[in-house]
Design an enzyme around this catalytic site. Structure first.
Site, short mmCIF file in Angstrom:
data_model
loop_
_atom_site.label_atom_id
_atom_site.label_comp_id
_atom_site.label_asym_id
_atom_site.label_seq_id
_atom_site.Cartn_x
_atom_site.Cartn_y
_atom_site.Cartn_z
N GLY A 1 14.72 -11.69 5.09
CA GLY A 1 14.04 -10.47 5.46
C GLY A 1 14.89 -9.34 6.00
N GLY A 2 16.21 -9.47 5.92
CA GLY A 2 17.10 -8.44 6.48
C GLY A 2 16.85 -7.05 5.93
N LYS A 3 16.66 -6.96 4.63
CA LYS A 3 16.45 -5.63 4.02
C LYS A 3 15.07 -5.08 4.35
CE LYS A 3 19.75 -6.83 0.41
NZ LYS A 3 19.94 -8.22 0.92
N CYS B 1 24.12 -9.52 -4.93
CA CYS B 1 25.37 -9.66 -4.18
C CYS B 1 26.43 -10.29 -5.08
CB CYS B 1 25.16 -10.48 -2.91
SG CYS B 1 24.45 -12.12 -3.18
N ASP C 1 15.71 -7.52 -4.80
CA ASP C 1 17.03 -8.05 -4.42
C ASP C 1 17.12 -9.41 -5.11
OD1 ASP C 1 19.50 -8.04 -2.97
OD2 ASP C 1 18.62 -9.48 -1.59
N ASP D 1 8.25 -14.36 -0.65
CA ASP D 1 9.15 -15.47 -0.96
C ASP D 1 8.32 -16.61 -1.55
OD1 ASP D 1 12.19 -16.13 -0.41
OD2 ASP D 1 11.06 -18.00 -0.22
N ASP E 1 5.54 -16.18 -5.95
CA ASP E 1 6.62 -16.44 -6.90
C ASP E 1 6.81 -15.17 -7.71
OD1 ASP E 1 8.29 -17.18 -8.96
OD2 ASP E 1 7.29 -19.09 -9.35
N CYS F 1 11.87 -10.45 -3.29
CA CYS F 1 12.60 -11.69 -2.95
C CYS F 1 13.21 -11.47 -1.57
CB CYS F 1 13.68 -11.99 -4.00
SG CYS F 1 13.05 -12.08 -5.69
N SER F 2 12.39 -11.57 -0.55
CA SER F 2 12.74 -10.99 0.75
C SER F 2 13.56 -11.88 1.68
CB SER F 2 11.46 -10.58 1.48
OG SER F 2 11.76 -10.03 2.73
#
Length: 446
Positions: A263-265, A381, A328, A283, A310, A259-260
């Site tokens: 894309g930060g990670k 988070c 994530d 995504d 998905d 679940c990018s």
């Protein structure tokens, strides 16, 4: 022509009526504003949403008409005005009240302008007498009003933490969110970047936890800075940066970020891998894949492959393929309420059941994508036992997984939050970061 405060009221009405995302609503509204007006709009809009639960309590104490029965414009006009009166000290109270009355009249509520004027003046007179509900009668309700948090969230946290800790979390979530950056080590050193940023007129402070992190002070329009445009750095909270440290990607590995977006990670993991290997960044929305592509291009990353997928639908081509899988997971977001205050108003206890069901479906597929000795890193988070610790415990039983020691990947200052060596709940008061949960899992040896 609408004044800035008029625009803020309209935004507040929109978020309340449509349950729209505050960030997106504000972003659209800021386009045509001057820098000074942008700062005011951002502060008052986010601040009013953040403290709305508390503000409504004060309004109900002094108004004969309950907040929920007020006209939407009057209700949000009063909320915005009370926020400025009680939480900001640079704007004279008289100016706040006069502006509120003007807006009421301008928007054809002439008959209610006296009500607005009288109620705001009454609250101003009584500001020294404002008090919270009695803790002894109802602790969760009292803390809910004190820290402007939904009572169901406070009650949930009180089952896991003592009163003092819940209060610390509440105080941390009510601080102003700082802008945190991460140096792109593929394009240079942190020392060089700091010098560049200072030349661009940006004040920089060191990160609280990680070497690659830094905080930007007194800066507007980050994306217009030359150093940002050339990909020397990116915006990312320190707690989110910790995820890549736990993943600990190595050169040449094949990784999946389920679940990018945005894309930060994935970008951070690519930096760890020094652009050698492969990261499949997934995504469910095509427009978000474009965002991943855009970010990767700016940062000079070549090993990320944006993929439309998905996560809840099994991809047979992924089965048994990856050295490491990062999930994530979509979550309630309770750890980022400092940045996204509308979560306080829109998220419900019932929503958690739906979120947990989605997380379980994603985990089921994530396990299947691992190579025989692969590792699964799960992160959210949020601060929620159902979505975090319980989710991991159940996955361990169901899929034959065990926790992997993450102590060496976590800064010493927060290692006390590690549970069973393999998962950590980072609370927002620990290091002034977002609240975050990370767990590292591997298949049991046979």
């Amino acid at each position: 022509m609408k004044t800035v405060r008029e625009q803020i009221v309209d935004l507040l009405i929109e978020v309340e009526r449509d349950k729209s995302y505050a960030q997106l609503s504000l972003k659209k509204a800021l386009v045509d504003l001057e820098v000074r007006d942008k700062a005011l709009a951002t502060e008052v809009f986010y601040g009013t949403l953040k403290y709305q639960i508390q503000i409504d309590y004060w309004l109900n104490q002094y108004s004969k008409t309950p907040v929920k029965k007020m006209k939407p414009l009057i209700r949000n006009l009063l909320r915005m005005s009370v926020y400025q009166m009680l939480h900001l000290d640079k704007i004279p109270v008289s100016a706040v009240i006069n502006e509120a009355v003007k807006i009421a009249k301008k928007r054809k509520f002439q008959g209610l302008s006296g009500f607005v004027n009288g109620l705001l003046r009454k609250i101003d007179r009584e500001r020294e007498n404002l008090s919270f509900p009695d803790e002894k009668e109802n602790l969760s309700y009292s803390l809910s009003i004190k820290y402007a948090l939904p009572e169901w969230i406070v009650s949930m946290w009180l089952k896991r933490y003592d009163k003092e800790m819940v209060e610390e979390i509440g105080r941390a979530l009510n601080k102003r969110a700082e802008v945190c950056g991460r140096v792109n080590t593929l394009k240079g050193s942190k020392e060089g970047l700091v010098q560049t940023l200072e030349k661009e007129g940006v004040q920089v402070e060191s990160g609280h936890l990680l070497e690659e992190a830094f905080y930007l002070k007194k800066v507007e329009n980050l994306q217009n800075l030359a150093s940002f445009k050339v990909g020397a750095w990116t915006v990312q909270d320190e707690s989110a940066m910790l995820v890549a440290h736990v993943v600990s990607p190595q050169k040449g590995e094949c990784l999946l970020d389920m679940c990018s977006a945005p894309g930060g990670k994935s970008m951070h993991m690519a930096a760890f891998m020094e652009n050698e290997g492969e990261i499949i960044s997934c995504d469910v929305h095509e427009h978000k894949l474009e965002l991943i592509e855009k970010n990767a291009a700016r940062l000079g990353i070549k090993i990320i492959k944006p993929t439309l997928q998905d996560g809840m639908v099994l991809n047979e081509d992924f089965v048994g393929k990856f050295d490491k899988v990062l999930l994530d997971a979509p979550c309630s977001g309770l750890g980022i309420m400092k940045r996204k205050p509308d979560i306080r108003l829109h998220k419900t206890k019932e929503d958690l059941k739906e979120i947990v069901a989605i997380q379980k479906a994603l985990l089921k597929n994530a396990v299947k994508y691992l190579k025989p000795n692969g590792r699964l890193i799960y992160s959210t988070c949020t601060i929620s036992y159902e979505e975090n610790e319980k989710m991991i415990r159940e996955a361990m039983k169901e899929y034959g997984l065990e926790l992997e020691n993450i102590v060496d990947t976590i800064p010493k200052s927060i290692q006390g939050a590690i549970e069973d060596q393999g998962m950590i709940q980072i609370l927002p008061n620990m290091a002034d970061t977002d609240g975050f949960f990370i767990a590292s899992l591997k298949r049991r040896s046979i």
